[in-house]
Design a protein around this motif. Structure first.
Motif, mmCIF file in Angstrom:
data_model
loop_
_atom_site.group_PDB
_atom_site.id
_atom_site.type_symbol
_atom_site.label_atom_id
_atom_site.label_comp_id
_atom_site.label_asym_id
_atom_site.label_seq_id
_atom_site.Cartn_x
_atom_site.Cartn_y
_atom_site.Cartn_z
ATOM 1 N N LEU A 144 76.248 -37.700 18.215
ATOM 2 C CA LEU A 144 77.441 -37.040 18.742
ATOM 3 C C LEU A 144 77.306 -36.724 20.224
ATOM 4 C CD1 LEU A 144 77.925 -34.511 15.798
ATOM 5 C CD2 LEU A 144 79.099 -36.696 16.110
ATOM 6 N N SER A 145 76.166 -37.050 20.799
ATOM 7 C CA SER A 145 75.893 -36.728 22.204
ATOM 8 C C SER A 145 76.402 -37.829 23.128
ATOM 9 C CB SER A 145 74.398 -36.534 22.431
ATOM 10 O OG SER A 145 73.910 -35.452 21.673
ATOM 11 N N ALA A 146 76.695 -37.435 24.348
ATOM 12 C CA ALA A 146 77.080 -38.415 25.365
ATOM 13 C C ALA A 146 75.877 -39.278 25.698
ATOM 14 C CB ALA A 146 77.579 -37.702 26.611
ATOM 15 N N PRO A 147 76.074 -40.572 25.951
ATOM 16 C CA PRO A 147 74.939 -41.444 26.289
ATOM 17 C C PRO A 147 74.322 -41.042 27.617
ATOM 18 C CG PRO A 147 77.029 -42.579 26.664
ATOM 19 C CD PRO A 147 77.362 -41.294 25.960
ATOM 20 N N PRO A 148 73.033 -41.311 27.799
ATOM 21 C CA PRO A 148 72.370 -40.975 29.060
ATOM 22 C C PRO A 148 73.029 -41.697 30.238
ATOM 23 C CG PRO A 148 70.772 -41.585 27.370
ATOM 24 C CD PRO A 148 72.119 -41.933 26.837
ATOM 25 N N VAL A 149 72.970 -41.086 31.391
ATOM 26 C CA VAL A 149 73.563 -41.697 32.587
ATOM 27 C C VAL A 149 72.508 -42.504 33.335
ATOM 28 C CG1 VAL A 149 75.292 -39.903 32.841
ATOM 29 C CG2 VAL A 149 73.079 -39.634 33.964
ATOM 30 N N ASP A 150 72.961 -43.484 34.093
ATOM 31 C CA ASP A 150 72.100 -44.290 34.967
ATOM 32 C C ASP A 150 70.947 -44.951 34.225
ATOM 33 O OD1 ASP A 150 73.680 -43.486 37.120
ATOM 34 O OD2 ASP A 150 72.470 -41.684 37.438
ATOM 35 N N GLY A 151 71.183 -45.304 32.964
ATOM 36 C CA GLY A 151 70.158 -46.015 32.216
ATOM 37 C C GLY A 151 68.946 -45.192 31.850
ATOM 38 N N ALA A 152 69.046 -43.877 31.950
ATOM 39 C CA ALA A 152 67.919 -43.010 31.609
ATOM 40 C C ALA A 152 67.618 -43.074 30.114
ATOM 41 C CB ALA A 152 68.232 -41.572 32.014
ATOM 42 N N ALA A 153 66.381 -42.774 29.753
ATOM 43 C CA ALA A 153 65.997 -42.745 28.343
ATOM 44 C C ALA A 153 66.705 -41.591 27.644
ATOM 45 C CB ALA A 153 64.489 -42.589 28.217
ATOM 46 N N PRO A 154 67.073 -41.760 26.367
ATOM 47 C CA PRO A 154 67.720 -40.664 25.635
ATOM 48 C C PRO A 154 66.820 -39.438 25.567
ATOM 49 C CG PRO A 154 67.925 -42.734 24.442
ATOM 50 C CD PRO A 154 66.936 -42.979 25.551
ATOM 51 N N ASN A 155 67.430 -38.268 25.656
ATOM 52 C CA ASN A 155 66.707 -37.010 25.530
ATOM 53 C C ASN A 155 67.019 -36.446 24.140
ATOM 54 O OD1 ASN A 155 65.864 -34.285 25.597
ATOM 55 N ND2 ASN A 155 66.203 -34.145 27.805
ATOM 56 N N PRO A 156 66.024 -36.345 23.253
ATOM 57 C CA PRO A 156 66.303 -35.905 21.880
ATOM 58 C C PRO A 156 66.609 -34.426 21.737
ATOM 59 C CG PRO A 156 63.949 -36.136 22.196
ATOM 60 C CD PRO A 156 64.591 -36.647 23.462
ATOM 61 N N HIS A 157 66.431 -33.639 22.797
ATOM 62 C CA HIS A 157 66.622 -32.188 22.699
ATOM 63 C C HIS A 157 68.105 -31.843 22.859
ATOM 64 C CE1 HIS A 157 62.530 -33.011 24.391
ATOM 65 N NE2 HIS A 157 62.214 -32.325 23.305
ATOM 66 N N VAL A 158 68.919 -32.413 21.988
ATOM 67 C CA VAL A 158 70.373 -32.352 22.174
ATOM 68 C C VAL A 158 70.986 -30.997 21.826
ATOM 69 C CG1 VAL A 158 70.770 -34.826 21.990
ATOM 70 C CG2 VAL A 158 70.671 -33.451 19.910
ATOM 71 N N TRP A 159 70.217 -30.094 21.234
ATOM 72 C CA TRP A 159 70.739 -28.734 21.011
ATOM 73 C C TRP A 159 70.866 -27.980 22.332
ATOM 74 C CZ3 TRP A 159 66.105 -30.703 19.380
ATOM 75 C CH2 TRP A 159 64.963 -30.233 20.025
ATOM 76 N N TYR A 160 70.336 -28.535 23.409
ATOM 77 C CA TYR A 160 70.534 -27.953 24.734
ATOM 78 C C TYR A 160 71.770 -28.537 25.432
ATOM 79 C CZ TYR A 160 66.401 -24.997 25.063
ATOM 80 O OH TYR A 160 65.493 -23.973 24.879
ATOM 81 N N SER A 161 72.548 -29.315 24.725
ATOM 82 C CA SER A 161 73.795 -29.857 25.261
ATOM 83 C C SER A 161 74.977 -29.089 24.681
ATOM 84 C CB SER A 161 73.930 -31.341 24.904
ATOM 85 O OG SER A 161 75.248 -31.790 25.107
ATOM 86 N N PRO A 162 75.702 -28.311 25.491
ATOM 87 C CA PRO A 162 76.833 -27.526 24.962
ATOM 88 C C PRO A 162 77.891 -28.399 24.278
ATOM 89 C CG PRO A 162 76.247 -26.762 27.155
ATOM 90 C CD PRO A 162 75.463 -28.018 26.919
ATOM 91 N N THR A 163 78.159 -29.578 24.808
ATOM 92 C CA THR A 163 79.176 -30.435 24.202
ATOM 93 C C THR A 163 78.711 -30.964 22.844
ATOM 94 O OG1 THR A 163 78.326 -32.347 25.442
ATOM 95 C CG2 THR A 163 80.160 -31.118 26.414
ATOM 96 N N THR A 164 77.410 -31.207 22.706
ATOM 97 C CA THR A 164 76.893 -31.676 21.416
ATOM 98 C C THR A 164 76.989 -30.573 20.367
ATOM 99 O OG1 THR A 164 75.380 -33.189 22.527
ATOM 100 C CG2 THR A 164 74.899 -32.667 20.232
ATOM 101 N N ILE A 165 76.738 -29.342 20.762
ATOM 102 C CA ILE A 165 76.862 -28.225 19.823
ATOM 103 C C ILE A 165 78.290 -28.142 19.290
ATOM 104 C CG2 ILE A 165 76.816 -25.707 19.634
ATOM 105 C CD1 ILE A 165 74.483 -25.763 21.630
#
Length: 329
Positions: A144-165
């Motif tokens: 449910l998270s937005a994809p990483p920008v600029d080809g960066a590796a995914p960050n699994p700590h998505v509970w720190y993303s307000p939009t993902t919450i």
């Protein structure tokens, strides 16, 4: 955390992920305790968060959640219309490397809804869900998270993303309403109550972003990066160190030197420090920040021991960050 004497010589010693050996506090005592890999306890809990919600007009839905970051949210959304069991609710265990036991598999048996983090953070739970609860719908936060920008590796700590919450809260509410249609209005009310309870969190994010979006930070680990991005902060962590940290490997001496120089020159406004990691490297970085007078803000990967809820945990950290950045709240 063990005490390590820091000298002016940086010794390349692998950092050891330390998850504080304290079970995350919940409203009621632990319902079950499961054996983890290597003899560790997973600390599975059946949460009573949301138990003060109105009585359920339907049969409660059985929900199994992999980790406590999402377990507390699911329990608030479900209220008394959901029985939420979090398999890994012990902050002494690293979800990345956890080896589940047969008792953990039993936590998924009969689950009507499964909530996972995803993005290789809790693959063990995805496997257990597939074998022990094959018919249950699965909500994966990382999906449910937005994809990483600029080809960066995914960050699994998505509970720190307000939009993902927000996205996960909507998804959980929708699935609960589907599984217990007679409680649809109840779940809608719980979703509204969750939004209200998160208002201090939402307000702090808006205040910090408005006042400190031009500020910079460096971090000992990428745990907090998604929140930092939401706040508009600029990451100045040396690239080589970032790569090593993401791969849980030793940074090169040159990268450590660059980090220390960055702090000595006060090239960042704040250092974000994950207190659940120990070792000579992060301790040395913290010491360098303190020596230079760069504010250090402590964060944790899992819900902090003693935190009464997910939002309380997040608000405490955001409040500390606002103070370090000179933001009035």
């Amino acid at each position: 955390m063990e005490t390590i004497i820091i000298t002016d010589v940086i010794v390349s010693i692998p950092s050891t992920r330390l998850f504080a050996a304290v079970a995350v506090a919940v409203v009621l005592p632990l319902a079950t305790a499961c054996s983890g890999g290597g003899g560790e306890k997973s600390g599975a809990t059946t949460s009573a968060i949301g138990a003060d919600a109105p009585a359920c007009p339907a049969q409660p839905v059985k929900v199994t959640v992999s980790v406590d970051q999402w377990g507390q949210i699911a329990a608030q959304l479900g209220g008394q219309c959901a029985t939420v069991t979090t398999v890994l609710a012990n902050s002494s265990v690293d979800p990345h490397d956890y080896e589940p036991s047969p008792a953990d598999a039993a936590e998924f048996t009969g689950a009507q809804l499964v909530v996972l983090n995803g993005d290789h953070y809790d693959e063990w739970a995805a496997k257990l869900a597939a074998t022990s609860a094959p018919a249950a719908p699965v909500i994966t936060a990382a999906a449910l998270s937005a994809p990483p920008v600029d080809g960066a590796a995914p960050n699994p700590h998505v509970w720190y993303s307000p939009t993902t919450i927000d996205a996960l809260a909507d998804a959980v509410t929708k699935e609960l309403s589907t599984l217990a249609p007679g409680a649809g209005d109840y779940f809608a009310e719980r979703r509204a109550a969750f939004t209200s309870s998160m208002q201090p969190y939402t307000t702090l994010i808006a205040d910090i972003r408005k006042a400190a979006s031009a500020k910079t930070y460096a971090a000992t680990e990428p745990v907090f990066d998604l929140m930092a991005q939401a706040l508009g902060l600029t990451d100045k962590t040396p690239t080589g160190y970032q790569t090593a940290s993401a791969n849980e490997s030793d940074p090169a001496p040159a990268d450590l030197s660059a980090f220390r120089e960055l702090l000595a020159d006060k090239g960042v406004d704040v250092l974000i420090f994950n207190t659940q990691t120990e070792g000579s490297v992060p301790d040395d970085i913290r010491a360098a920040a303190e020596k230079a007078g760069v504010p250090v803000v402590n964060v944790t990967e899992t819900v902090a021991p003693g935190a009464v809820s997910f939002e309380a945990w997040q608000v405490d950290q955001l409040t500390a960050l606002a103070k370090a950045l000179g933001v009035n709240t």
